[in-house]
Design a protein around this motif. Structure first.
Motif: not given
Length: 211
Positions: A45, A139, A142-143, A153, A161
């Motif tokens: 990504y 984000a 997802l992590r 970030e 993300t």
């Protein structure tokens, strides 16, 4: 990462590559995941950064098309999931975002890759449970879900993300919304004998995820 314990069909045992795209005219996020049954591997990504191209929109569209083709040829995705432009922006921005989205879709269609478009709220809802979640919340979820390493970030990584979220949203839909070129099971096996070999035990090495 195990997402479901449901029984897999023969088609589910074959690796499926999904490319997610978050369109942009300055920075376009993209992500590639490999789904095998209930397992998801993040292959990459990242972003297509077009800020150095200035205000020449034509050059940006050309860059999007060329980079998309490079990514398609590298990862050979089975399906594209792309986010629809957000209707809260002004008309000129909407037109530019729509062109960027269209060019990304055209690149995939030129390689016979089917696509699905998802509204931003649909993507956020699928990933976080809230259609009004922020980029940072997407984000973070997802992590946690994909066990990704921490990343800075900065805006460009949040675009990456966001693209990963689009790919995951499509995965959660089980590909039911795919259009423009879906192949039958028999034709898929004929066209992709390597995927059957992979499903029977020969696993390809995924590219390293962006960290």
């Amino acid at each position: 990462m195990l997402l479901s314990s449901a029984a897999s069909s023969p088609a589910d045992l074959l690796p499926k590559i999904i490319m997610g795209v978050d369109p942009g005219t300055q920075i376009m996020g993209y992500a590639v995941i490999e789904v095998t049954g209930s397992r998801v591997a993040v292959l990459r990504y990242d972003v297509i950064d077009m800020k150095k191209l200035g205000t020449n929109h034509a050059l940006k569209l050309k860059r999007i098309f060329e980079r998309m083709l490079e990514l398609i040829d590298e990862f050979l995705p089975d399906e594209l999931a792309i986010e629809a432009p957000f209707f809260g922006v002004n008309v000129q921005s909407m037109l530019k975002l729509g062109r960027a989205q269209g060019v990304a879709i055209a690149a995939c269609l030129s390689r016979q890759i089917p696509y699905v478009e998802y509204a931003p709220t649909k993507v956020k809802q699928a990933v976080t449970g809230s259609g009004s979640a922020s980029k940072e919340q997407v984000a973070k979820m997802l992590r946690q879900t994909l066990k990704l390493p921490p990343i800075e970030e900065a805006p460009k990584f949040l675009d990456a993300t966001d693209a990963l979220a689009v790919a995951m949203c499509h995965h959660y839909q089980k590909g039911n919304n795919v259009k423009a070129g879906t192949k039958s099971w028999d034709k898929f096996l004929t066209d992709n004998p390597d995927r059957m070999a992979s499903a029977s035990g020969t696993k390809k090495t995924p590219a390293k995820a962006k960290s």
